[in-house]
Design a protein around this motif. Sequence first.
Motif, PDB file in Angstrom:
ATOM      1  N   ALA A 260       0.835  -1.211   0.000  1.00 53.30           N
ATOM      2  CA  ALA A 260       0.000   0.000   0.000  1.00 53.30           C
ATOM      3  C   ALA A 260       0.866   1.255   0.000  1.00 53.30           C
ATOM      4  O   ALA A 260       0.599   2.211  -0.753  1.00 53.30           O
ATOM      5  N   GLU A 261       1.918   1.237   0.801  1.00 52.15           N
ATOM      6  CA  GLU A 261       2.829   2.382   0.863  1.00 52.15           C
ATOM      7  C   GLU A 261       3.540   2.586  -0.477  1.00 52.15           C
ATOM      8  O   GLU A 261       3.618   3.704  -0.991  1.00 52.15           O
TER       9      GLU A 261
ATOM     10  N   ASP B  20       5.430   5.205  -5.150  1.00 52.11           N
ATOM     11  CA  ASP B  20       6.264   4.750  -6.261  1.00 52.11           C
ATOM     12  C   ASP B  20       5.357   4.436  -7.457  1.00 52.11           C
ATOM     13  O   ASP B  20       4.720   3.385  -7.509  1.00 52.11           O
ATOM     14  N   SER B  21       5.323   5.356  -8.417  1.00 54.64           N
ATOM     15  CA  SER B  21       4.407   5.187  -9.543  1.00 54.64           C
ATOM     16  C   SER B  21       4.759   3.965 -10.389  1.00 54.64           C
ATOM     17  O   SER B  21       3.863   3.300 -10.921  1.00 54.64           O
ATOM     18  N   HIS B  22       6.045   3.656 -10.524  1.00 52.55           N
ATOM     19  CA  HIS B  22       6.440   2.462 -11.291  1.00 52.55           C
ATOM     20  C   HIS B  22       5.922   1.201 -10.599  1.00 52.55           C
ATOM     21  O   HIS B  22       5.373   0.316 -11.249  1.00 52.55           O
ATOM     22  N   PHE B  23       6.070   1.146  -9.281  1.00 55.58           N
ATOM     23  CA  PHE B  23       5.571  -0.006  -8.525  1.00 55.58           C
ATOM     24  C   PHE B  23       4.059  -0.130  -8.699  1.00 55.58           C
ATOM     25  O   PHE B  23       3.544  -1.223  -8.935  1.00 55.58           O
TER      26      PHE B  23
ATOM     27  N   LYS C  88      13.642  -4.598  -1.030  1.00 51.82           N
ATOM     28  CA  LYS C  88      14.459  -3.390  -0.854  1.00 51.82           C
ATOM     29  C   LYS C  88      13.842  -2.475   0.193  1.00 51.82           C
ATOM     30  O   LYS C  88      14.552  -1.887   1.003  1.00 51.82           O
ATOM     31  N   ASN C  89      12.529  -2.346   0.174  1.00 53.13           N
ATOM     32  CA  ASN C  89      11.855  -1.458   1.117  1.00 53.13           C
ATOM     33  C   ASN C  89      11.809  -2.036   2.513  1.00 53.13           C
ATOM     34  O   ASN C  89      11.800  -1.295   3.484  1.00 53.13           O
ATOM     35  N   LYS C  90      11.774  -3.364   2.633  1.00 53.67           N
ATOM     36  CA  LYS C  90      11.840  -3.970   3.967  1.00 53.67           C
ATOM     37  C   LYS C  90      13.188  -3.661   4.596  1.00 53.67           C
ATOM     38  O   LYS C  90      13.268  -3.359   5.772  1.00 53.67           O
ATOM     39  N   VAL C  91      14.250  -3.738   3.801  1.00 50.43           N
ATOM     40  CA  VAL C  91      15.600  -3.458   4.299  1.00 50.43           C
ATOM     41  C   VAL C  91      15.690  -1.995   4.718  1.00 50.43           C
ATOM     42  O   VAL C  91      16.203  -1.687   5.791  1.00 50.43           O
ATOM     43  N   LYS C  92      15.159  -1.080   3.892  1.00 52.43           N
ATOM     44  CA  LYS C  92      15.185   0.357   4.218  1.00 52.43           C
ATOM     45  C   LYS C  92      14.430   0.628   5.501  1.00 52.43           C
ATOM     46  O   LYS C  92      14.846   1.409   6.335  1.00 52.43           O
ATOM     47  N   ASN C  93      13.255  -0.005   5.647  1.00 51.40           N
ATOM     48  CA  ASN C  93      12.410   0.250   6.812  1.00 51.40           C
ATOM     49  C   ASN C  93      12.985  -0.335   8.098  1.00 51.40           C
ATOM     50  O   ASN C  93      12.697   0.142   9.180  1.00 51.40           O
TER      51      ASN C  93
END
Length: 82
Positions: A15-16, A21-24, A75-80
């Motif tokens: 959802a985030e 992220d428009s590509h996502f 990638k976003n899990k790692v960032k978060n």
Amino acid sequence: MRKTDTWQDNREIIAELKQKDSHFATIFDEHTQLDQQINQLEKDLVTHASRDEEIEKMKRRKLHLKDEIYKTIDKNKVKNSA
């Protein structure tokens, strides 16, 4: 990412990402549309060899999108968590 992770397990990140992220968002929507189209075509009682080929092509594209979606989620899990 574990193989058992599902869209449901990652719904908050999805959802985030769809919002920021428009590509996502585009690839996620394309994946969802392909899933619906494949299901519809597979339910069709009248099947033709050309349709089977079309379905296989769609499934390959859907799998490619799914891989890209999960890479982005990872990638976003790692960032978060950092």
